[in-house]
Scaffold this active site. Structure first.
Site, mmCIF file in Angstrom:
data_model
loop_
_atom_site.group_PDB
_atom_site.id
_atom_site.type_symbol
_atom_site.label_atom_id
_atom_site.label_comp_id
_atom_site.label_asym_id
_atom_site.label_seq_id
_atom_site.Cartn_x
_atom_site.Cartn_y
_atom_site.Cartn_z
ATOM 1 N N CYS A 1 -9.307 -14.877 -20.932
ATOM 2 C CA CYS A 1 -9.353 -15.353 -21.369
ATOM 3 C C CYS A 1 -7.957 -15.137 -23.201
ATOM 4 O O CYS A 1 -6.816 -15.185 -23.136
ATOM 5 C CB CYS A 1 -9.545 -16.618 -22.585
ATOM 6 S SG CYS A 1 -11.229 -17.168 -20.660
ATOM 7 N N LYS B 1 -4.535 -25.675 -25.523
ATOM 8 C CA LYS B 1 -5.562 -25.185 -25.092
ATOM 9 C C LYS B 1 -4.574 -23.445 -25.861
ATOM 10 O O LYS B 1 -5.874 -22.775 -26.005
ATOM 11 C CB LYS B 1 -5.738 -24.276 -23.853
ATOM 12 C CG LYS B 1 -5.335 -23.709 -23.067
ATOM 13 C CD LYS B 1 -6.942 -23.549 -23.045
ATOM 14 C CE LYS B 1 -7.339 -22.338 -22.596
ATOM 15 N NZ LYS B 1 -9.133 -21.949 -22.129
HETATM 16 N N1 SAJ Z 1 -14.490 -10.926 -29.557
HETATM 17 C C1 SAJ Z 1 -14.036 -10.018 -30.815
HETATM 18 N N2 SAJ Z 1 -14.986 -10.421 -32.778
HETATM 19 C C2 SAJ Z 1 -15.428 -11.497 -32.435
HETATM 20 C C3 SAJ Z 1 -15.144 -12.091 -31.160
HETATM 21 C C4 SAJ Z 1 -15.496 -12.335 -30.358
HETATM 22 O O1 SAJ Z 1 -14.230 -9.134 -31.319
HETATM 23 O O2 SAJ Z 1 -15.248 -12.043 -33.502
HETATM 24 C C5 SAJ Z 1 -14.457 -10.374 -28.374
HETATM 25 C C6 SAJ Z 1 -15.539 -10.478 -27.348
HETATM 26 O O3 SAJ Z 1 -16.032 -9.147 -27.519
HETATM 27 C C7 SAJ Z 1 -14.310 -10.303 -26.236
HETATM 28 C C8 SAJ Z 1 -13.367 -10.848 -26.905
HETATM 29 O O4 SAJ Z 1 -13.103 -11.303 -28.220
HETATM 30 O O5 SAJ Z 1 -13.808 -8.940 -25.866
HETATM 31 C C9 SAJ Z 1 -13.613 -12.685 -26.175
HETATM 32 O O6 SAJ Z 1 -14.658 -12.824 -25.828
HETATM 33 P P1 SAJ Z 1 -15.034 -14.659 -27.011
HETATM 34 O O7 SAJ Z 1 -16.644 -14.989 -26.879
HETATM 35 O O8 SAJ Z 1 -13.975 -14.624 -28.211
HETATM 36 O O9 SAJ Z 1 -14.197 -15.702 -25.985
HETATM 37 P P2 SAJ Z 1 -14.217 -15.413 -23.929
HETATM 38 O O10 SAJ Z 1 -12.623 -15.219 -23.812
HETATM 39 O O11 SAJ Z 1 -15.506 -15.397 -23.650
HETATM 40 O O12 SAJ Z 1 -14.290 -17.249 -24.177
HETATM 41 C C10 SAJ Z 1 -12.686 -17.709 -25.188
HETATM 42 C C11 SAJ Z 1 -12.901 -19.492 -25.596
HETATM 43 N N3 SAJ Z 1 -12.408 -19.340 -26.621
HETATM 44 C C12 SAJ Z 1 -12.333 -19.771 -28.179
HETATM 45 O O13 SAJ Z 1 -13.498 -19.767 -28.456
HETATM 46 C C13 SAJ Z 1 -11.354 -20.336 -28.354
HETATM 47 C C14 SAJ Z 1 -13.254 -20.177 -24.732
HETATM 48 O O14 SAJ Z 1 -13.574 -21.631 -25.405
HETATM 49 C C15 SAJ Z 1 -12.142 -20.481 -24.103
HETATM 50 O O15 SAJ Z 1 -12.829 -21.341 -23.379
HETATM 51 C C16 SAJ Z 1 -12.505 -18.940 -23.150
HETATM 52 O O16 SAJ Z 1 -11.655 -18.067 -23.877
HETATM 53 C C17 SAJ Z 1 -10.973 -19.853 -22.314
HETATM 54 O O17 SAJ Z 1 -11.707 -19.380 -20.951
HETATM 55 O O18 SAJ Z 1 -9.594 -19.863 -22.543
#
Ligand code: SAJ
Length: 436
Positions: A269, A215
């Protein structure tokens, strides 16, 4: 192993969908939360969180009679702990002068203590909350064993991380692969039997500490990937390159997949979990620690971008578009957009914010406009902070009629340069760093 009744502790973004999904798959579920407001709201047919489809699911679960909401656990075949594991805001660790955050595991501890009086021989206990490595064996097992029963011998104990993406929780809960880490192989099998009730993705068994690492590795990998994208954006500005174009071209390589730069990493997360690895092994996590610092400093980078576009922000009227932590969700937790706005206000700017998913959010320090038009009406510059679809689908020519501003600062590559130029705007984009 067969399960007729389970108890889910914690009815937040993970616990509530999980409890409801078990209930709609024919299992009796006691959903437990220590927050009286949550218990009250759910019992009255309300919902304290927003997630697409959740209202319908919870209603179906309650109406089936399989889901009941309670403020304490009951005897059951299985217990699932799905409580938050944030970090302390008032305590820090430090290595070589670099501070790091510390996990606050009190909710996990008290959930484990709450199970003890109801734990019976043959039961299964599952920890789902994201936790530092070894939490299941070193923290949860000893608490549960105060019952006089032994983990792995008298009751089954597993760690099984949730991996669902906010905004797509209900689908991913069912379809994603599920990792089940047992303190013994028999425990892992019991956990697999439980989730097989609704999971259609692959179910893989391993040991508890490996599952915890898996995780943390997933979210840390994403954090580091975003950090490098953010660093590429800074480099691109220095070298006169458009980072978005450069990433697009680099990603044509069959073994390269760079994520997107932006105003920073928010949510509960990705901006939290890597610290669990840093905390447990500060001497081995230089890269992970640095990636966190890069992403955490990105709001400051955006403020400097605004300064380059506008000059000193003091006294300037800026319309900030989007406050959520990421596109198309209403979740404001750890949002870098909010941090950017607060920093601009500290620098003396007058910022009016518009968040389409929460136009009336309770944010006393910010000025929120009820509609996009009202946020824009007096602005000197637009600042796009979240790539919400409603913003990327805006027609620049329409926006031009709502605002006297002719400068748009885009931190998420949401607007097409040619279209906005044709409508009379100059664009200043993160990762490009000059007027276009
Ligand atoms: N972000 C960027 N650039 C990107 C992608 C995301 O700056 O290319 C930013 C987003 O805007 C946001 C942050 O990162 O602020 C996190 O967003 P996210 O969509 O990457 O992830 P979360 O936090 O919504 O969900 C993540 C997911 N983990 C992964 O994709 C590895 C999800 O599958 C997990 O279940 C979740 O964390 C969790 O609960 O741990």
């Amino acid at each position: 192993m067969k399960f007729e009744k389970i108890c889910v502790l914690g009815l937040g973004y993970i616990g509530l969908p999980t409890a409801s999904t078990f209930a709609t798959h024919g299992i009796k579920v006691v959903g437990v939360d220590v927050n009286p407001h949550v218990v009250e709201t759910l019992r009255n047919g309300g919902l304290h969180i927003h997630e697409p489809g959740l209202r319908t699911l919870v209603r179906a679960a309650l109406e089936s009679g399989n889901l009941v909401i309670s403020d304490r656990p009951e005897e059951a075949d299985a217990f699932i702990i799905a409580v938050p594991t944030p970090f302390y805001h008032d305590r820090r660790g430090e290595i070589n002068g670099r501070p790091y955050k510390l996990a606050d595991m009190r909710a996990v501890e008290s959930a484990a203590h709450a199970i003890v009086p109801y734990l019976r021989r043959g039961n299964l206990v599952v920890l789902e909350s994201t936790s530092p490595p070894r939490t299941t064996v070193d923290l949860v097992a000893p608490i549960l064993e105060t019952s006089g029963l032994k983990a792995g011998a008298d009751f089954h104990l597993v760690y099984s991380p949730e991996r669902v993406l906010p905004g797509q929780i209900l689908r991913e809960l069912i379809e994603n692969a599920r990792v089940i880490g047992g303190v013994t192989p028999e425990s892992a099998q019991a956990g697999a039997d439980l989730y097989a009730c609704f999971v259609t993705g692959e179910i893989r068994q391993t040991d508890a500490t490996t599952a915890e690492m898996v995780k943390l590795m997933e979210n840390t990998y994403r954090d580091v990937n975003i950090a490098i994208a953010n660093e590429f954006a800074r480099l691109a500005e220095r070298f006169g390159v458009d980072v978005w174009e450069a990433i697009r071209l680099a990603n044509l390589h069959p073994r390269v997949s760079i994520l997107n730069p932006g105003p920073g990493v928010g949510g509960h997360c990705i901006s939290v979990d890597p610290w669990f690895l840093v905390e447990t092994a500060p001497d081995l996590t230089h890269l992970i620690h640095t990636a966190r610092q890069v992403n955490d400093s990105q709001p400051d980078f955006v403020v400097r971008l605004v300064e380059r576009a506008l000059g000193s922000p003091a006294g300037r009227r800026i319309a900030a578009l989007g406050l959520a932590y990421k596109p198309d969700v209403d979740d404001l937790r750890e949002s870098p957009a909010i941090e950017v706005v607060l920093k601009l206000q500290q620098a003396g700017a007058h910022v009016t914010c518009y968040e389409p998913f929460k136009p009336n959010a309770d944010l006393p320090e910010l000025t929120l406009a009820p509609t996009l038009e009202s946020a824009l009406q007096d602005a000197e510059a637009l600042l796009l902070l979240v790539r919400h679809t409603t913003f990327t689908e805006l027609k620049a020519s329409q926006v031009a009629t709502w605002t006297p501003a002719r400068l748009a600062i885009d931190t998420v590559n949401g607007w097409k340069v040619a279209e906005w130029q044709a409508a009379g705007f100059r664009l200043f984009r993160l990762g490009v760093g000059k007027l276009q």
